[in-house]
Design a protein around this motif. Structure first.
Motif, PDB file in Angstrom:
ATOM      1  N   LEU A 149       0.831  -1.201   0.000  1.00  0.00           N
ATOM      2  CA  LEU A 149       0.000   0.000   0.000  1.00  0.00           C
ATOM      3  C   LEU A 149       0.866   1.251   0.000  1.00  0.00           C
ATOM      4  O   LEU A 149       0.578   2.216  -0.718  1.00  0.00           O
ATOM      5  N   ARG A 150       1.935   1.249   0.773  1.00  0.00           N
ATOM      6  CA  ARG A 150       2.836   2.398   0.785  1.00  0.00           C
ATOM      7  C   ARG A 150       3.495   2.590  -0.575  1.00  0.00           C
ATOM      8  O   ARG A 150       3.648   3.717  -1.049  1.00  0.00           O
ATOM      9  N   VAL A 151       3.854   1.494  -1.231  1.00  0.00           N
ATOM     10  CA  VAL A 151       4.439   1.586  -2.572  1.00  0.00           C
ATOM     11  C   VAL A 151       3.420   2.158  -3.547  1.00  0.00           C
ATOM     12  O   VAL A 151       3.741   3.027  -4.375  1.00  0.00           O
ATOM     13  N   LEU A 152       2.186   1.683  -3.463  1.00  0.00           N
ATOM     14  CA  LEU A 152       1.143   2.155  -4.371  1.00  0.00           C
ATOM     15  C   LEU A 152       0.881   3.644  -4.203  1.00  0.00           C
ATOM     16  O   LEU A 152       0.753   4.381  -5.192  1.00  0.00           O
ATOM     17  N   MET A 153       0.804   4.113  -2.969  1.00  0.00           N
ATOM     18  CA  MET A 153       0.545   5.530  -2.747  1.00  0.00           C
ATOM     19  C   MET A 153       1.735   6.385  -3.167  1.00  0.00           C
ATOM     20  O   MET A 153       1.569   7.501  -3.659  1.00  0.00           O
ATOM     21  N   ALA A 154       2.955   5.872  -2.993  1.00  0.00           N
ATOM     22  CA  ALA A 154       4.139   6.593  -3.473  1.00  0.00           C
ATOM     23  C   ALA A 154       4.127   6.646  -4.992  1.00  0.00           C
ATOM     24  O   ALA A 154       4.521   7.643  -5.604  1.00  0.00           O
ATOM     25  N   LEU A 155       3.668   5.572  -5.597  1.00  0.00           N
ATOM     26  CA  LEU A 155       3.544   5.523  -7.053  1.00  0.00           C
ATOM     27  C   LEU A 155       2.563   6.586  -7.534  1.00  0.00           C
ATOM     28  O   LEU A 155       2.830   7.315  -8.505  1.00  0.00           O
ATOM     29  N   ALA A 156       1.443   6.707  -6.844  1.00  0.00           N
ATOM     30  CA  ALA A 156       0.442   7.712  -7.204  1.00  0.00           C
ATOM     31  C   ALA A 156       0.971   9.123  -7.006  1.00  0.00           C
ATOM     32  O   ALA A 156       0.499  10.069  -7.644  1.00  0.00           O
ATOM     33  N   ASP A 157       1.967   9.264  -6.148  1.00  0.00           N
ATOM     34  CA  ASP A 157       2.580  10.560  -5.889  1.00  0.00           C
ATOM     35  C   ASP A 157       3.621  10.917  -6.948  1.00  0.00           C
ATOM     36  O   ASP A 157       4.257  11.965  -6.884  1.00  0.00           O
ATOM     37  N   GLY A 158       3.811  10.006  -7.932  1.00  0.00           N
ATOM     38  CA  GLY A 158       4.735  10.275  -9.020  1.00  0.00           C
ATOM     39  C   GLY A 158       6.177   9.920  -8.735  1.00  0.00           C
ATOM     40  O   GLY A 158       7.087  10.319  -9.468  1.00  0.00           O
ATOM     41  N   ARG A 159       6.418   9.163  -7.687  1.00  0.00           N
ATOM     42  CA  ARG A 159       7.788   8.827  -7.324  1.00  0.00           C
ATOM     43  C   ARG A 159       8.298   7.650  -8.143  1.00  0.00           C
ATOM     44  O   ARG A 159       7.552   6.736  -8.479  1.00  0.00           O
ATOM     45  N   LEU A 160       9.589   7.667  -8.443  1.00  0.00           N
ATOM     46  CA  LEU A 160      10.239   6.605  -9.211  1.00  0.00           C
ATOM     47  C   LEU A 160      10.618   5.454  -8.287  1.00  0.00           C
ATOM     48  O   LEU A 160      10.686   5.606  -7.067  1.00  0.00           O
ATOM     49  N   ASN A 161      10.875   4.301  -8.911  1.00  0.00           N
ATOM     50  CA  ASN A 161      11.238   3.123  -8.118  1.00  0.00           C
ATOM     51  C   ASN A 161      12.403   3.407  -7.175  1.00  0.00           C
ATOM     52  O   ASN A 161      12.403   2.994  -6.014  1.00  0.00           O
ATOM     53  N   LYS A 162      13.417   4.101  -7.679  1.00  0.00           N
ATOM     54  CA  LYS A 162      14.601   4.392  -6.873  1.00  0.00           C
ATOM     55  C   LYS A 162      14.240   5.256  -5.669  1.00  0.00           C
ATOM     56  O   LYS A 162      14.741   5.044  -4.557  1.00  0.00           O
ATOM     57  N   GLN A 163      13.364   6.236  -5.888  1.00  0.00           N
ATOM     58  CA  GLN A 163      12.953   7.115  -4.799  1.00  0.00           C
ATOM     59  C   GLN A 163      12.141   6.353  -3.759  1.00  0.00           C
ATOM     60  O   GLN A 163      12.325   6.534  -2.547  1.00  0.00           O
ATOM     61  N   ILE A 164      11.219   5.504  -4.226  1.00  0.00           N
ATOM     62  CA  ILE A 164      10.396   4.721  -3.303  1.00  0.00           C
ATOM     63  C   ILE A 164      11.278   3.781  -2.489  1.00  0.00           C
ATOM     64  O   ILE A 164      11.096   3.624  -1.276  1.00  0.00           O
ATOM     65  N   THR A 172      -0.318   3.226 -14.634  1.00  0.00           N
ATOM     66  CA  THR A 172      -1.456   4.105 -14.895  1.00  0.00           C
ATOM     67  C   THR A 172      -2.763   3.446 -14.500  1.00  0.00           C
ATOM     68  O   THR A 172      -3.621   4.050 -13.842  1.00  0.00           O
ATOM     69  N   GLN A 173      -2.928   2.192 -14.880  1.00  0.00           N
ATOM     70  CA  GLN A 173      -4.154   1.470 -14.536  1.00  0.00           C
ATOM     71  C   GLN A 173      -4.277   1.288 -13.024  1.00  0.00           C
ATOM     72  O   GLN A 173      -5.381   1.347 -12.468  1.00  0.00           O
ATOM     73  N   ALA A 174      -3.162   1.077 -12.350  1.00  0.00           N
ATOM     74  CA  ALA A 174      -3.191   0.918 -10.897  1.00  0.00           C
ATOM     75  C   ALA A 174      -3.663   2.195 -10.225  1.00  0.00           C
ATOM     76  O   ALA A 174      -4.474   2.167  -9.290  1.00  0.00           O
ATOM     77  N   ILE A 175      -3.166   3.338 -10.697  1.00  0.00           N
ATOM     78  CA  ILE A 175      -3.564   4.621 -10.120  1.00  0.00           C
ATOM     79  C   ILE A 175      -5.040   4.897 -10.380  1.00  0.00           C
ATOM     80  O   ILE A 175      -5.772   5.359  -9.501  1.00  0.00           O
ATOM     81  N   LEU A 176      -5.507   4.578 -11.597  1.00  0.00           N
ATOM     82  CA  LEU A 176      -6.919   4.783 -11.918  1.00  0.00           C
ATOM     83  C   LEU A 176      -7.811   3.902 -11.047  1.00  0.00           C
ATOM     84  O   LEU A 176      -8.923   4.298 -10.678  1.00  0.00           O
ATOM     85  N   ALA A 177      -7.329   2.714 -10.691  1.00  0.00           N
ATOM     86  CA  ALA A 177      -8.131   1.788  -9.889  1.00  0.00           C
ATOM     87  C   ALA A 177      -8.411   2.333  -8.497  1.00  0.00           C
ATOM     88  O   ALA A 177      -9.418   1.978  -7.878  1.00  0.00           O
ATOM     89  N   ILE A 178      -7.527   3.193  -7.997  1.00  0.00           N
ATOM     90  CA  ILE A 178      -7.723   3.735  -6.641  1.00  0.00           C
ATOM     91  C   ILE A 178      -7.991   5.237  -6.680  1.00  0.00           C
ATOM     92  O   ILE A 178      -7.809   5.932  -5.682  1.00  0.00           O
ATOM     93  N   GLN A 179      -8.440   5.744  -7.802  1.00  0.00           N
ATOM     94  CA  GLN A 179      -8.634   7.181  -7.971  1.00  0.00           C
ATOM     95  C   GLN A 179      -9.458   7.840  -6.866  1.00  0.00           C
ATOM     96  O   GLN A 179      -9.124   8.948  -6.429  1.00  0.00           O
ATOM     97  N   PRO A 180     -10.535   7.213  -6.365  1.00  0.00           N
ATOM     98  CA  PRO A 180     -11.293   7.873  -5.285  1.00  0.00           C
ATOM     99  C   PRO A 180     -10.472   8.121  -4.025  1.00  0.00           C
ATOM    100  O   PRO A 180     -10.847   8.953  -3.206  1.00  0.00           O
ATOM    101  N   LEU A 181      -9.364   7.399  -3.846  1.00  0.00           N
ATOM    102  CA  LEU A 181      -8.506   7.611  -2.688  1.00  0.00           C
ATOM    103  C   LEU A 181      -7.481   8.701  -2.923  1.00  0.00           C
ATOM    104  O   LEU A 181      -6.698   9.021  -2.030  1.00  0.00           O
ATOM    105  N   LEU A 182      -7.477   9.284  -4.130  1.00  0.00           N
ATOM    106  CA  LEU A 182      -6.449  10.249  -4.484  1.00  0.00           C
ATOM    107  C   LEU A 182      -7.008  11.649  -4.651  1.00  0.00           C
ATOM    108  O   LEU A 182      -6.437  12.481  -5.337  1.00  0.00           O
ATOM    109  N   ALA A 183      -8.140  11.938  -3.995  1.00  0.00           N
ATOM    110  CA  ALA A 183      -8.772  13.241  -4.158  1.00  0.00           C
ATOM    111  C   ALA A 183      -7.846  14.371  -3.768  1.00  0.00           C
ATOM    112  O   ALA A 183      -7.806  15.412  -4.411  1.00  0.00           O
TER     113      ALA A 183
END
Length: 215
Positions: A154-169, A197-208
């Motif tokens: 979950l932390r990886v997914l939210m960091a991904l939604a924040d636009g962070r790269l693998n190295k940064q995460i 992209t599809q992963a971020i769209l799947a949780i879009q309501p959590l990214l308001a």
């Protein structure tokens, strides 16, 4: 609920002072650690043990959306975290509930209401304002999608939604890039998607919150 300290994270001194006042009335036995950023909060957690509760403003200078909340959740373990925010969009409230917050309070509410809410959380209850059924349904679907994710995923997914790269995460979580790639593979499989992209769209309501800040 054990612990002898309370963590208060807000970057506005007057707000911190007001929340500290409410906390001292509701929990006079607790030592209050006031900080102005997630990094300072993490440092306080590393120095001290025995936190009983954390009060968190979403809009800290080193956090975006729920990234700060997830970082503190990781650092505090089972310690309840109550979000105290000026933003009261229903999507944010339900997202906080979905991600495991113990409550969501308004900075504008009267002191006696804040006191009552804090006492309820200390009694093991959750405190959230009511939201409409549509938002509950939208966020409920997103919550169901993330239900099988581990805390690290979950932390990886939210960091991904924040636009962070693998190295940064990887740096944020103190793991290797290979571990992040393995987490992403598991995340895509559990969400039933093929890419970021599809992963971020799947949780879009959590990214308001992220969407609001981008505008």
């Amino acid at each position: 609920m054990s612990g002898s300290r309370l963590l208060l994270a807000d970057d506005h001194p007057l707000i911190r002072e007001g929340l500290a006042l409410a906390a001292r009335v509701a929990m006079p036995e607790l030592t209050i650690d006031s900080v102005g950023s997630i990094a300072e909060a993490e440092a306080a957690i590393a120095r001290h043990k025995g936190y009983r509760l954390a009060l968190l403003d979403l809009m800290l200078p080193d956090a975006r959306g729920f990234s700060g909340f997830l970082r503190l959740q990781h650092a505090l373990g089972e310690v309840p975290i109550v979000i105290v925010s000026a933003k009261q969009q229903p999507e944010l409230i339900e997202a906080a509930r979905a991600l495991g917050a113990a409550g969501y309070l308004s900075k504008a509410q009267p002191l006696d209401e804040t006191l009552g809410s804090l006492r309820s959380v200390l009694a093991g209850k959750t405190v959230f304002p009511p939201v409409n059924a549509r938002v509950q349904a939208d966020v409920g679907d997103a919550r169901a999608r993330i239900a099988d994710l581990s805390g690290a995923q979950l932390r990886v997914l939210m960091a991904l939604a924040d636009g962070r790269l693998n190295k940064q995460i990887a740096g944020d979580l103190g793991v290797t890039e290979a571990t992040i790639k393995a987490h992403l593979t598991a995340i895509f499989r559990k969400l039933g998607v093929n890419n970021r992209t599809q992963a971020i769209l799947a949780i879009q309501p959590l990214l308001a919150e992220q969407a609001d800040e981008a505008q």
